[in-house]
Scaffold this active site. Structure first.
Site, PDB file in Angstrom:
ATOM      1  N   GLU A  67       0.840  -1.206   0.000  1.00  0.00           N
ATOM      2  CA  GLU A  67       0.000   0.000   0.000  1.00  0.00           C
ATOM      3  C   GLU A  67       0.878   1.260   0.000  1.00  0.00           C
ATOM      4  OE1 GLU A  67      -2.559  -1.363   3.416  1.00  0.00           O
ATOM      5  OE2 GLU A  67      -4.144  -0.839   2.003  1.00  0.00           O
ATOM      6  N   GLU A  99      -3.333 -10.038   3.881  1.00  0.00           N
ATOM      7  CA  GLU A  99      -4.510  -9.659   4.676  1.00  0.00           C
ATOM      8  C   GLU A  99      -5.571 -10.750   4.619  1.00  0.00           C
ATOM      9  OE1 GLU A  99      -2.819  -7.653   2.731  1.00  0.00           O
ATOM     10  OE2 GLU A  99      -2.781  -5.607   3.510  1.00  0.00           O
TER      11      GLU A  99
HETATM   12  C1  1HE Z   1       6.639  -8.547  12.072  1.00  0.00           C
HETATM   13  C2  1HE Z   1       5.956  -8.376  10.851  1.00  0.00           C
HETATM   14  C3  1HE Z   1       4.750  -7.635  10.860  1.00  0.00           C
HETATM   15  C4  1HE Z   1       7.734  -9.526  10.467  1.00  0.00           C
HETATM   16  N1  1HE Z   1       4.316  -7.143  12.048  1.00  0.00           N
HETATM   17  N2  1HE Z   1       6.173  -8.023  13.205  1.00  0.00           N
HETATM   18  N3  1HE Z   1       2.018  -8.471   7.053  1.00  0.00           N
HETATM   19  C5  1HE Z   1       2.209  -9.771   6.977  1.00  0.00           C
HETATM   20  O1  1HE Z   1       1.326 -10.585   7.197  1.00  0.00           O
HETATM   21  C6  1HE Z   1       3.607 -10.210   6.679  1.00  0.00           C
HETATM   22  C7  1HE Z   1       4.228 -10.857   7.889  1.00  0.00           C
HETATM   23  N4  1HE Z   1       5.653 -11.077   7.744  1.00  0.00           N
HETATM   24  C8  1HE Z   1       6.171 -12.074   6.974  1.00  0.00           C
HETATM   25  O2  1HE Z   1       5.488 -12.793   6.262  1.00  0.00           O
HETATM   26  C9  1HE Z   1       7.654 -12.280   7.057  1.00  0.00           C
HETATM   27  O3  1HE Z   1       8.112 -11.702   8.277  1.00  0.00           O
HETATM   28  C10 1HE Z   1       8.455 -11.643   5.890  1.00  0.00           C
HETATM   29  C11 1HE Z   1       8.195 -12.447   4.598  1.00  0.00           C
HETATM   30  C12 1HE Z   1       8.100 -10.196   5.681  1.00  0.00           C
HETATM   31  C13 1HE Z   1       9.969 -11.694   6.227  1.00  0.00           C
HETATM   32  O4  1HE Z   1      10.339 -13.028   6.559  1.00  0.00           O
HETATM   33  P1  1HE Z   1      11.736 -13.265   7.330  1.00  0.00           P
HETATM   34  O5  1HE Z   1      11.892 -14.757   7.464  1.00  0.00           O
HETATM   35  O6  1HE Z   1      12.818 -12.520   6.672  1.00  0.00           O
HETATM   36  O7  1HE Z   1      11.546 -12.581   8.777  1.00  0.00           O
HETATM   37  P2  1HE Z   1      10.748 -13.134  10.067  1.00  0.00           P
HETATM   38  O8  1HE Z   1      11.616 -14.084  10.820  1.00  0.00           O
HETATM   39  O9  1HE Z   1       9.396 -13.634   9.681  1.00  0.00           O
HETATM   40  O10 1HE Z   1      10.522 -11.807  10.891  1.00  0.00           O
HETATM   41  C14 1HE Z   1      11.545 -11.165  11.613  1.00  0.00           C
HETATM   42  C15 1HE Z   1      10.898 -10.469  12.787  1.00  0.00           C
HETATM   43  O11 1HE Z   1      10.018  -9.454  12.300  1.00  0.00           O
HETATM   44  C16 1HE Z   1      10.016 -11.383  13.625  1.00  0.00           C
HETATM   45  O12 1HE Z   1      10.068 -10.911  14.956  1.00  0.00           O
HETATM   46  P3  1HE Z   1      11.005 -11.618  16.068  1.00  0.00           P
HETATM   47  O13 1HE Z   1      10.774 -10.803  17.309  1.00  0.00           O
HETATM   48  O14 1HE Z   1      10.533 -13.040  16.153  1.00  0.00           O
HETATM   49  O15 1HE Z   1      12.418 -11.513  15.532  1.00  0.00           O
HETATM   50  C17 1HE Z   1       8.640 -11.151  13.077  1.00  0.00           C
HETATM   51  O16 1HE Z   1       7.609 -11.426  14.015  1.00  0.00           O
HETATM   52  C18 1HE Z   1       8.697  -9.659  12.796  1.00  0.00           C
HETATM   53  N5  1HE Z   1       7.737  -9.261  11.793  1.00  0.00           N
HETATM   54  N6  1HE Z   1       6.657  -9.009   9.876  1.00  0.00           N
HETATM   55  C19 1HE Z   1       5.032  -7.330  13.180  1.00  0.00           C
HETATM   56  N7  1HE Z   1       4.038  -7.413   9.759  1.00  0.00           N
HETATM   57  C20 1HE Z   1      -3.345  -0.621   6.798  1.00  0.00           C
HETATM   58  S1  1HE Z   1      -3.769  -2.209   6.850  1.00  0.00           S
HETATM   59  C21 1HE Z   1      -2.429  -3.129   6.295  1.00  0.00           C
HETATM   60  C22 1HE Z   1      -2.692  -4.562   6.604  1.00  0.00           C
HETATM   61  C23 1HE Z   1      -1.445  -5.384   6.497  1.00  0.00           C
HETATM   62  O17 1HE Z   1      -0.383  -4.931   6.179  1.00  0.00           O
HETATM   63  S2  1HE Z   1      -1.662  -7.037   6.842  1.00  0.00           S
HETATM   64  C24 1HE Z   1      -0.186  -7.781   6.353  1.00  0.00           C
HETATM   65  C25 1HE Z   1       0.805  -7.837   7.488  1.00  0.00           C
END
Ligand code: 1HE
Length: 264
Positions: free
Chosen positions: A118, A138
């Site tokens: 977005e 989402e």
């Molecule tokens: C996060 C987030 C996040 C990572 N919010 N903490 N977005 C999503 O559903 C995407 C969610 N994220 C992922 O699918 C993956 O993290 C990635 C593909 C982006 C990256 O993967 P990777 O293997 O490089 O990293 P990771 O191990 O998954 O994440 C590293 C850390 O970042 C980990 O935290 P940690 O404390 O365990 O190290 C994750 O929890 C954290 N992290 N993404 C919070 N999104 C206005 S409305 C908009 C609506 C949306 O955007 S919904 C989609 C949300």
């Protein structure tokens, strides 16, 4: 010259001989640049407070991914009214990106997902490196886009493709993303920022009124019925050509002082 935003997850620096390009960088790589409320507000503030020297901007993200979207750790129980205000806060911030003072170029790599897509779709040009992938998770998180994606993403790739992405969790890679219109440039791994900066410096050389017309008039004309669009175009053309800057640029070409159009 640097500027220190109130939020530590955003950095602003200035490039070019007269600080004409602002680089706005998400600096939360350990959380994949997830967009907390504070970070969204910092993006809004950054675009509201760009110095007058700035003629173009680049947004990029530190670490292996451009942006993982909404900070899911903040997605607590909200009632309907709070959800509405939260979405409207995103709208206000991304409105400042799209209809702020200067064209914005997104330098993409890695994940460009959810709210990250977005954010990218509010920019005027997207440059993606080969590691880029696009998704709208989402659907699988049981939520909906709320940062303007339902308006902006179909205008890039069409409602049918966005529907498929959200219904099935389909992920587009960098090459397919460029093919369907997510990005206008596809560049080798690790070079999206350099390309975006190069483009921003070029954009910054344009007459400011031309850039303004492209940001503010063109998208509105594209939404108008043809007859109204032709009329709005004529008004914008008349205003743009009357600027002293435009007169000087045309004179420079006619006197052989300006570049010709050359094929690459
Ligand atoms: C996060 C987030 C996040 C990572 N919010 N903490 N977005 C999503 O559903 C995407 C969610 N994220 C992922 O699918 C993956 O993290 C990635 C593909 C982006 C990256 O993967 P990777 O293997 O490089 O990293 P990771 O191990 O998954 O994440 C590293 C850390 O970042 C980990 O935290 P940690 O404390 O365990 O190290 C994750 O929890 C954290 N992290 N993404 C919070 N999104 C206005 S409305 C908009 C609506 C949306 O955007 S919904 C989609 C949300």
């Amino acid at each position: 010259m640097n500027q220190t935003p109130a939020n530590p997850d955003l950095k602003i620096e200035f490039h070019g001989a007269s600080n004409e390009v602002a680089v706005i960088r998400l600096t939360r790589p350990t959380k994949r640049n997830a967009l907390s409320d504070g970070l969204i507000l910092a993006i809004r503030d950054a675009f509201e407070n760009l110095p007058a020297t700035v003629r173009a901007a680049v947004i990029d993200g530190d670490g292996p991914h451009f942006c993982a979207g909404l900070d899911l750790s903040e997605l607590k129980e909200r009632d309907a009214g709070q959800g509405l205000y939260h979405s409207r806060m995103w709208h206000a911030a991304l409105e400042r990106v799209q209809h702020g003072p200067v064209p914005v170029i997104a330098a993409l790599h890695g994940a460009v997902v959810g709210g990250g897509l977005e954010l990218a779709s509010a920019c005027h040009i997207r440059v993606a490196d080969e590691t880029t992938f696009y998704a709208l998770p989402e659907g699988s998180r049981g939520i909906f886009v709320g940062g303007g994606g339902a308006v902006r993403i179909p205008r890039l790739i069409g409602a049918a493709r966005m529907t498929d992405m959200m219904l099935t969790g389909r992920v587009y890679n960098a090459a397919d993303g460029e093919r369907i219109g997510m990005a206008q440039y596809l560049v080798p791994q690790g070079t999206a920022f350099d390309k975006a900066l190069e483009l921003a410096k070029r954009v910054a050389e344009n007459a400011p009124l031309t850039n303004y017309a492209l940001m503010h008039a063109l998208p509105r004309i594209a939404e108008q019925p043809a007859d109204q669009g032709f009329f709005t175009e004529a008004l914008m053309a008349a205003i743009a050509q009357s600027a002293p800057d435009a007169k000087e640029r045309v004179r420079a070409f006619l006197e052989g002082r300006a570049d010709k159009v050359r094929k690459d």
